[in-house]
Each structure stands twice: as structure tokens, then as C-alpha cells.
Design a protein around this motif. Structure first.
Motif, PDB file in Angstrom:
ATOM      1  N   LEU A  76       0.853  -1.186   0.000  1.00 44.85           N
ATOM      2  CA  LEU A  76       0.000   0.000   0.000  1.00 44.85           C
ATOM      3  C   LEU A  76       0.890   1.237   0.000  1.00 44.85           C
ATOM      4  CD1 LEU A  76      -2.495  -1.197   2.747  1.00 44.85           C
ATOM      5  CD2 LEU A  76      -2.827  -1.250   0.262  1.00 44.85           C
ATOM      6  N   SER A  77       0.706   2.115  -0.983  1.00 42.90           N
ATOM      7  CA  SER A  77       1.541   3.309  -1.059  1.00 42.90           C
ATOM      8  C   SER A  77       0.985   4.396  -0.146  1.00 42.90           C
ATOM      9  CB  SER A  77       1.642   3.810  -2.501  1.00 42.90           C
ATOM     10  OG  SER A  77       0.374   4.209  -2.971  1.00 42.90           O
ATOM     11  N   LEU A  78       1.913   5.112   0.487  1.00 42.55           N
ATOM     12  CA  LEU A  78       1.572   6.182   1.415  1.00 42.55           C
ATOM     13  C   LEU A  78       2.287   7.455   1.001  1.00 42.55           C
ATOM     14  CD1 LEU A  78       1.868   3.932   4.551  1.00 42.55           C
ATOM     15  CD2 LEU A  78      -0.250   4.879   3.631  1.00 42.55           C
ATOM     16  N   ASP A  79       1.890   8.584   1.597  1.00 37.03           N
ATOM     17  CA  ASP A  79       2.388   9.894   1.186  1.00 37.03           C
ATOM     18  C   ASP A  79       3.747  10.273   1.748  1.00 37.03           C
ATOM     19  OD1 ASP A  79       0.113  10.346  -0.333  1.00 37.03           O
ATOM     20  OD2 ASP A  79      -0.961  11.269   1.331  1.00 37.03           O
ATOM     21  N   MET A 125       4.524   1.406   2.090  1.00 34.74           N
ATOM     22  CA  MET A 125       5.645   1.922   1.307  1.00 34.74           C
ATOM     23  C   MET A 125       5.459   3.377   0.915  1.00 34.74           C
ATOM     24  SD  MET A 125       5.095   0.405  -2.529  1.00 34.74           S
ATOM     25  CE  MET A 125       6.257   1.552  -3.212  1.00 34.74           C
ATOM     26  N   TRP A 126       6.578   4.066   0.828  1.00 39.22           N
ATOM     27  CA  TRP A 126       6.635   5.428   0.301  1.00 39.22           C
ATOM     28  C   TRP A 126       7.718   5.429  -0.760  1.00 39.22           C
ATOM     29  CZ3 TRP A 126      11.114   8.335   0.362  1.00 39.22           C
ATOM     30  CH2 TRP A 126      10.996   9.627  -0.142  1.00 39.22           C
ATOM     31  N   MET A 127       7.460   6.135  -1.866  1.00 37.91           N
ATOM     32  CA  MET A 127       8.456   6.213  -2.924  1.00 37.91           C
ATOM     33  C   MET A 127       8.453   7.610  -3.526  1.00 37.91           C
ATOM     34  SD  MET A 127       9.005   3.884  -6.361  1.00 37.91           S
ATOM     35  CE  MET A 127       8.933   2.375  -5.437  1.00 37.91           C
ATOM     36  N   ASP A 128       9.642   8.151  -3.750  1.00 34.88           N
ATOM     37  CA  ASP A 128       9.824   9.427  -4.431  1.00 34.88           C
ATOM     38  C   ASP A 128      10.310   9.094  -5.842  1.00 34.88           C
ATOM     39  OD1 ASP A 128      10.505  11.892  -5.431  1.00 34.88           O
ATOM     40  OD2 ASP A 128      11.960  12.355  -3.854  1.00 34.88           O
ATOM     41  N   PHE A 129       9.381   9.061  -6.789  1.00 39.39           N
ATOM     42  CA  PHE A 129       9.722   8.663  -8.160  1.00 39.39           C
ATOM     43  C   PHE A 129      10.748   9.598  -8.790  1.00 39.39           C
ATOM     44  CE2 PHE A 129       5.636   6.537  -7.554  1.00 39.39           C
ATOM     45  CZ  PHE A 129       5.940   5.273  -8.017  1.00 39.39           C
TER      46      PHE A 129
END
Length: 136
Positions: A76-79, A125-129
Motif C-alpha cells: 500500500l503506497s503512502l504519502d 511503502m513510500w516512494m519518491d519517483f
């Protein structure tokens, strides 16, 4: 109908599982009027169906794996990183387990893996693309 995902999970206690997923930020869609199932909404397109073991076994003859096994990780993506940490804390405080695997911090991506009360693996999870390393 637009493309959506409905993830069905067999659970031991529907009410306890509802409370767990609500603590992670899901909301209940009360369209299932009995105690054998719950419809939990993560986003407009992502939904978890929590099914009592009896209801699950009416849908398939395949065995329910033990809580110590993993068949799939539902990420699950988070901010933010802080939101990932908050989800891990909520999981641990509401019947689940935080950090079933080592925390991963790759700078541009930060993940913590959780288990719900029935052992289903959920990745926060958090990701900075924009900071992802180039593959070329």
C-alpha cells in the motif's frame, strides 16, 4: 465499470480484522449486511474483502495457508516516510505485527512489512519517483 481490484482474504474474526484495517486507514463500506464478510476500502479502485473462514471455504476447496506462510505481499503506497512509520505503529497496536521483514530504506523508497491478525502480509511503502536512480 472502470478497472478495480478486490483482494479477498480469509480471516478468523471479521470484526477484529475490520478494526485492524480501519486502524491502517481503510474505511468500511457497509454493503455486506451480515457478520461473515466486510468490504474495506483503501481507495476508489482498491478494496479488501474480509471473509470469514467459512465463507472463504464456500468459495474454494483450496486450503487456507498457515499464518506463518506468505503467498503474496499486498503493498500500500503512502504519502510519506512518517505515514509508513505510523501504519507500522497502528498495525502493532491493533492486533497485527510490524516489521515481519527488515525495514528497507533505499533513499528514494522506504518500506516496512506488516502482518494482519491472520498473518496476511501487507507492505507499507513510500516512494519518491523523482529521486529514483536511472537504469541507463
Amino acid at each position: 465499470m472502470s478497472k478495480k481490484i478486490f483482494v479477498s482474504l480469509p480471516v478468523t474474526d471479521v470484526k477484529a480484522s475490520m478494526a485492524f484495517y480501519e486502524s491502517l486507514g481503510f474505511r468500511n463500506n457497509p454493503r455486506f449486511p451480515d457478520e461473515t464478510a466486510a468490504w474495506m476500502v483503501w481507495s476508489e479502485d482498491i478494496n479488501f474483502m474480509l471473509l470469514s473462514r467459512e465463507k472463504w471455504q464456500a468459495m474454494t476447496t483450496r486450503p487456507i495457508p498457515p499464518s506463518t506462510s506468505s503467498e503474496v505481499m499486498l503493498a500500500l503506497s503512502l504519502d510519506s516516510r512518517d505515514a509508513v512509520d505510523a501504519m507500522a505503529a497502528a498495525a502493532a497496536a491493533n492486533g497485527g505485527t510490524a516489521d515481519i521483514n527488515p525495514i528497507e530504506d533505499h533513499g528514494f523508497m522506504y518500506t516496512r512489512d506488516l502482518a494482519d491478525p491472520d498473518g496476511h502480509a501487507v507492505g507499507a511503502m513510500w516512494m519518491d519517483f523523482s529521486s529514483m536512480p536511472s537504469t541507463s
